[in-house]
Design a protein around this motif. Structure first.
Motif, short mmCIF file in Angstrom:
data_model
loop_
_atom_site.label_atom_id
_atom_site.label_comp_id
_atom_site.label_asym_id
_atom_site.label_seq_id
_atom_site.Cartn_x
_atom_site.Cartn_y
_atom_site.Cartn_z
N VAL A 132 1.88 2.38 0.58
CA VAL A 132 1.36 2.41 -0.79
C VAL A 132 1.93 3.63 -1.49
O VAL A 132 1.82 4.76 -1.00
CB VAL A 132 -0.18 2.46 -0.81
CG1 VAL A 132 -0.69 2.53 -2.25
CG2 VAL A 132 -0.77 1.25 -0.09
N MET A 133 2.56 3.40 -2.63
CA MET A 133 3.11 4.48 -3.43
C MET A 133 2.19 4.74 -4.61
O MET A 133 2.02 3.89 -5.47
CB MET A 133 4.52 4.13 -3.92
CG MET A 133 5.15 5.25 -4.74
SD MET A 133 6.85 4.87 -5.20
CE MET A 133 7.25 6.35 -6.14
N ASN A 134 1.59 5.92 -4.64
CA ASN A 134 0.69 6.29 -5.73
C ASN A 134 1.49 6.81 -6.93
O ASN A 134 2.66 7.21 -6.80
CB ASN A 134 -0.31 7.34 -5.24
CG ASN A 134 -1.28 6.74 -4.23
OD1 ASN A 134 -1.91 5.72 -4.48
ND2 ASN A 134 -1.37 7.37 -3.05
N PRO A 135 0.89 6.80 -8.13
CA PRO A 135 1.63 7.14 -9.35
C PRO A 135 2.37 8.47 -9.32
O PRO A 135 3.45 8.60 -9.91
CB PRO A 135 0.54 7.14 -10.43
CG PRO A 135 -0.48 6.19 -9.93
CD PRO A 135 -0.49 6.36 -8.44
N GLU A 141 11.29 10.71 -2.02
CA GLU A 141 10.64 10.82 -0.70
C GLU A 141 10.19 9.46 -0.19
O GLU A 141 10.30 9.17 1.01
CB GLU A 141 9.45 11.78 -0.79
CG GLU A 141 9.85 13.24 -0.96
CD GLU A 141 8.65 14.17 -1.01
OE1 GLU A 141 7.52 13.70 -0.72
OE2 GLU A 141 8.83 15.36 -1.33
N MET A 142 9.69 8.63 -1.09
CA MET A 142 9.24 7.30 -0.68
C MET A 142 10.42 6.47 -0.17
O MET A 142 10.32 5.79 0.86
CB MET A 142 8.55 6.60 -1.84
CG MET A 142 8.07 5.18 -1.53
SD MET A 142 6.97 5.05 -0.10
CE MET A 142 5.51 5.92 -0.71
N ILE A 143 11.55 6.54 -0.87
CA ILE A 143 12.73 5.77 -0.44
C ILE A 143 13.17 6.20 0.96
O ILE A 143 13.50 5.37 1.81
CB ILE A 143 13.87 5.93 -1.46
CG1 ILE A 143 13.52 5.18 -2.75
CG2 ILE A 143 15.19 5.40 -0.90
CD1 ILE A 143 14.50 5.39 -3.88
N ILE A 178 11.32 0.05 -8.06
CA ILE A 178 10.15 0.92 -8.20
C ILE A 178 9.93 1.30 -9.65
O ILE A 178 8.81 1.28 -10.16
CB ILE A 178 10.30 2.17 -7.30
CG1 ILE A 178 10.20 1.78 -5.83
CG2 ILE A 178 9.24 3.22 -7.64
CD1 ILE A 178 10.55 2.89 -4.86
N GLU A 179 11.00 1.65 -10.35
CA GLU A 179 10.89 2.05 -11.76
C GLU A 179 10.39 0.91 -12.64
O GLU A 179 9.64 1.13 -13.59
CB GLU A 179 12.24 2.56 -12.28
CG GLU A 179 12.50 4.03 -12.04
CD GLU A 179 11.36 4.94 -12.48
OE1 GLU A 179 10.86 4.78 -13.62
OE2 GLU A 179 10.95 5.79 -11.70
N MET A 180 10.82 -0.30 -12.32
CA MET A 180 10.36 -1.46 -13.10
C MET A 180 8.84 -1.58 -13.06
O MET A 180 8.18 -1.78 -14.08
CB MET A 180 11.00 -2.74 -12.56
CG MET A 180 12.45 -2.93 -12.97
SD MET A 180 13.20 -4.41 -12.21
CE MET A 180 12.25 -5.70 -13.01
N LEU A 188 -0.90 2.98 -11.93
CA LEU A 188 -1.38 2.19 -10.79
C LEU A 188 -0.44 2.33 -9.59
O LEU A 188 0.75 2.59 -9.75
CB LEU A 188 -1.48 0.72 -11.19
CG LEU A 188 -2.50 0.41 -12.30
CD1 LEU A 188 -2.37 -1.03 -12.75
CD2 LEU A 188 -3.91 0.70 -11.84
N PRO A 189 -0.97 2.15 -8.38
CA PRO A 189 -0.12 2.25 -7.19
C PRO A 189 0.81 1.04 -7.07
O PRO A 189 0.61 0.01 -7.71
CB PRO A 189 -1.13 2.29 -6.04
CG PRO A 189 -2.34 1.60 -6.57
CD PRO A 189 -2.39 1.90 -8.04
#
Length: 407
Positions: A132-135, A141-143, A178-180, A188-189
């Motif tokens: 889960v990626m939070n705002p 880092e997530m990538i 992700i940007e989209m 939102l996450p």
């Protein structure tokens, strides 16, 4: 006056069927909606005996006030029901507080958000890899954390009908995807899941006082690989006894883990190299034509049995039929303004065709499919074999033509 109140409805599909069936069962039907168009098109809702517009439909105190007004009008409210994702849990809470029969509220709450049910099921092998990626999380880092799990699915946790679902094959496409979603839902996450490769099945489930019933297992077909718009449903799904028993055991483990004791839901699962993996679970029966598909195949009217459960009655979950059914959905390939649709009566004339449904009106703007809501017609056919049911449905569907003015 025996009354059933429905919170939210689509114009067609199982949520609308529920209102129609309640009407046929002799109940006074009330629809609480936040869709202003429904008020403007009131004449098209003859099965809705009273319609209430409520902009803040999630406000439980305003809902209670509406219920009190209905009771003051002499309505004897027997149930509060919703078959729309955002309101199923809400209807259950309201039912509990108003003293009606209520479903498994906590389980419905978990199913309503994809991050919640993933977290609840994290110790089961049925879960794929997810994150889960939070705002405020770093995209870079997530990538780095998730790129080894490519290909991946990115989605908004409250999405339904395959809306806002992005398939990502490469590391280069990850930041764009992700940007989209971040642009569309900045606060939102984002739910990131491993892509599951294998045939996909939809499972309709009713849980009655702790007894778990798989009412139907339906094989899904997609318009093309790596897309998520289902254009074909085949019932019953064909699989050997071992695989079915394994599916039943897996579904029951999910339902038990989510602590659903009373209610209905549907799951979408993929068979990945002999192992069952959960794509998603939703706190209601499937929408669209699913009730008609199961009805033609088994004789069980799932929507009617769900209504009976909400009234405190015992559902009848075994039917007298054993037919093969195929539903073929139609989309369009480009954007345009609908001039007319032809071929419905010709499609209906085919032996074995049970229903032909055309969704859009003249003048409506149609688009190539972005979500399941962009399917504009379907043909349901029944026969004594899977192959024949599919042949009839797909052949009859070729009679239907959409004439559009390009935009």
């Amino acid at each position: 006056m025996k009354t059933i109140v429905f919170i939210g409805s689509h114009k067609s599909g199982t949520s609308r069927e529920a209102i129609q069936i309640a009407d046929q069962m002799g109940y006074f039907t009330v629809l609480i909606t936040n869709n202003r168009k429904f008020i403007d098109q009131r004449e098209e809702f003859q099965d809705v005996h009273q319609m209430i517009f409520m902009k803040e439909i999630h406000d439980i105190e305003k809902l209670k006030e509406s219920f009190q007004l209905l009771q003051d009008q002499g309505k004897n409210i027997k149930a509060c029901i919703s078959l729309i994702d955002p309101y199923v849990h809400l209807a259950s809470i309201l039912s509990k507080e108003m003293g009606f029969v209520h479903l498994s509220t906590k389980a419905l709450y978990k199913m309503e958000d994809k991050t919640r049910f993933r977290h609840a099921l994290q110790k089961l092998d049925v879960n794929p890899f997810y994150s889960v990626m939070n705002p405020n999380d770093s995209v870079h880092e997530m990538i780095n954390q998730i790129e080894s799990f490519l290909p991946l699915i990115l989605k908004y946790p409250l999405s339904n009908g395959s809306k806002d679902v992005i398939f990502v094959k490469s590391k280069e496409a990850l930041p764009k995807g992700i940007e989209m979603l971040k642009t569309k839902f900045p606060h939102l996450p984002i739910l990131i899941e491993e892509y599951l490769d294998g045939p996909q099945y939809l499972i309709e489930v009713i849980v009655c006082h702790g007894d778990i019933h798989l009412i139907g297992v339906v094989e899904q077909e997609f318009s093309q690989k790596d897309t998520f718009i289902v254009t074909g449903y085949s019932f019953p799904a064909e699989m050997d006894e071992f695989l079915y028993n394994k599916l039943e055991m897996t579904v029951k483990s999910i339902i038990n883990k989510l602590e659903m004791y009373h209610g209905s839901c549907h799951l979408e699962m993929r068979n990945v190299k002999g192992e069952w993996k959960l794509v998603e679970i939703n706190p209601r029966m499937s929408g669209g034509a699913m009730n008609r598909i199961i009805l033609e195949g088994t004789g069980v009217n799932i929507v009617q049995e769900i209504i009976k459960m909400n009234l405190g009655e015992e559902p009848i979950l075994k039917g007298a039929l054993s037919n093969h059914v195929f539903a073929h959905f139609l989309t369009v390939s480009s954007r345009g303004k609908l001039i007319k649709v032809t071929g419905k009566n010709r499609a209906l004339s085919y032996d074995g065709v049970k229903e032909v449904y055309i969704k859009p009106r003249k003048g409506q703007i149609l688009t190539a499919p972005y979500s399941m809501g962009d399917r504009y017609a379907y043909v349901i056919a029944s026969s004594d074999s899977k192959e024949e049911a599919k042949r009839i449905a797909t052949t009859a569907a070729k009679e239907i033509k959409f004439y559009m003015e390009p935009l």
